[in-house]
Design an enzyme around this catalytic site. Structure first.
Site, short mmCIF file in Angstrom:
data_model
loop_
_atom_site.label_atom_id
_atom_site.label_comp_id
_atom_site.label_asym_id
_atom_site.label_seq_id
_atom_site.Cartn_x
_atom_site.Cartn_y
_atom_site.Cartn_z
CG HIS A 99 -0.17 -0.09 2.55
ND1 HIS A 99 0.24 -1.24 2.97
CD2 HIS A 99 0.28 0.68 3.37
CE1 HIS A 99 0.63 -1.03 4.26
NE2 HIS A 99 0.80 0.01 4.36
CG HIS A 101 1.15 5.32 4.24
ND1 HIS A 101 0.32 5.22 5.40
CD2 HIS A 101 2.00 4.24 4.17
CE1 HIS A 101 0.63 3.89 6.06
NE2 HIS A 101 1.59 3.28 5.44
P1 AMP Z 1 1.87 0.36 7.45
O1 AMP Z 1 2.07 0.59 8.66
O2 AMP Z 1 2.74 0.97 6.43
O3 AMP Z 1 1.79 -1.16 7.14
O4 AMP Z 1 0.51 1.00 7.13
C1 AMP Z 1 -0.59 0.52 7.67
C2 AMP Z 1 -1.81 1.37 7.73
O5 AMP Z 1 -3.02 0.93 7.64
C3 AMP Z 1 -1.57 2.25 9.04
O6 AMP Z 1 -1.60 3.75 8.92
C4 AMP Z 1 -3.11 2.07 9.65
O7 AMP Z 1 -3.53 2.94 10.49
C5 AMP Z 1 -3.93 1.45 8.65
N1 AMP Z 1 -4.91 0.81 8.62
C6 AMP Z 1 -4.88 -0.49 9.46
N2 AMP Z 1 -5.89 -1.22 9.33
C7 AMP Z 1 -6.98 -0.33 8.68
C8 AMP Z 1 -8.34 -0.37 8.45
N3 AMP Z 1 -9.04 -1.54 8.82
N4 AMP Z 1 -8.78 0.53 7.50
C9 AMP Z 1 -8.10 1.73 7.29
N5 AMP Z 1 -6.73 1.79 7.73
C10 AMP Z 1 -6.22 0.89 8.42
#
Ligand code: AMP
Ligand code: ZN
Length: 136
Positions: A99, A101
């Site tokens: 993903h 950001h």
């Molecule tokens: P990373 O730490 O780069 O893997 O980013 C994961 C991101 O996903 C974090 O910013 C979380 O806040 C976000 N996240 C986790 N679960 C969800 C969800 N169910 N819906 C939206 N965002 C999420």
């Protein structure tokens, strides 16, 4: 991947706050935003990280990032933005579905995304250039 939450969100099996969707991607609002408007670009197919996602799709993710930020900057409005992509636990990856950001930035938001610059030593430069060149 049947137990991957981002697979389920990207494919609409779990509801999300969707900003944009096309054939390959869903863009959602992050549930734990670093700043107001923090969004995530999720491919609908499962790839663990940057080394896993095909080049063509990675390129399309950049196009989606451009499309969303161009709309987001004037709409919020924000003063700038970070495009961040974490790979591996040491780099802060917590969800192992590729993903991107999109993090809107506001003057003095203290979001803490930037690093403290160090110094590139002669020894490190020589070692890294030698090893990286040999690996490419
Ligand atoms: P990373 O730490 O780069 O893997 O980013 C994961 C991101 O996903 C974090 O910013 C979380 O806040 C976000 N996240 C986790 N679960 C969800 C969800 N169910 N819906 C939206 N965002 C999420
Ligand atoms: Zn997945």
């Amino acid at each position: 991947m049947s137990d991957c939450i981002f697979c389920k969100i990207a494919n609409g099996e779990i509801p999300s706050s969707t900003l944009y969707e096309d054939e390959n991607f869903r863009v959602i609002l992050d549930l734990g935003p670093a700043t107001k408007g923090h969004a995530l670009i999720l491919p609908k197919a499962h790839y663990a990280d940057l080394t896993d996602i095909p080049d063509e799709l990675a390129g399309k993710a950049v196009s989606v990032a451009k499309k969303v930020v161009k709309a987001m900057i004037p709409a919020l409005p924000c003063d700038g933005y970070n495009v961040v992509q974490n790979n591996g636990p040491a780099a802060g990856q917590t969800v192992f579905h590729y993903h991107v950001h999109l993090i809107p930035r506001y003057e003095n938001d203290h979001a803490g995304i930037l690093w403290k610059p160090g110094t590139l030593s002669d020894e490190d430069r020589e070692e890294i250039l030698k090893k990286a060149s040999a690996a490419l």
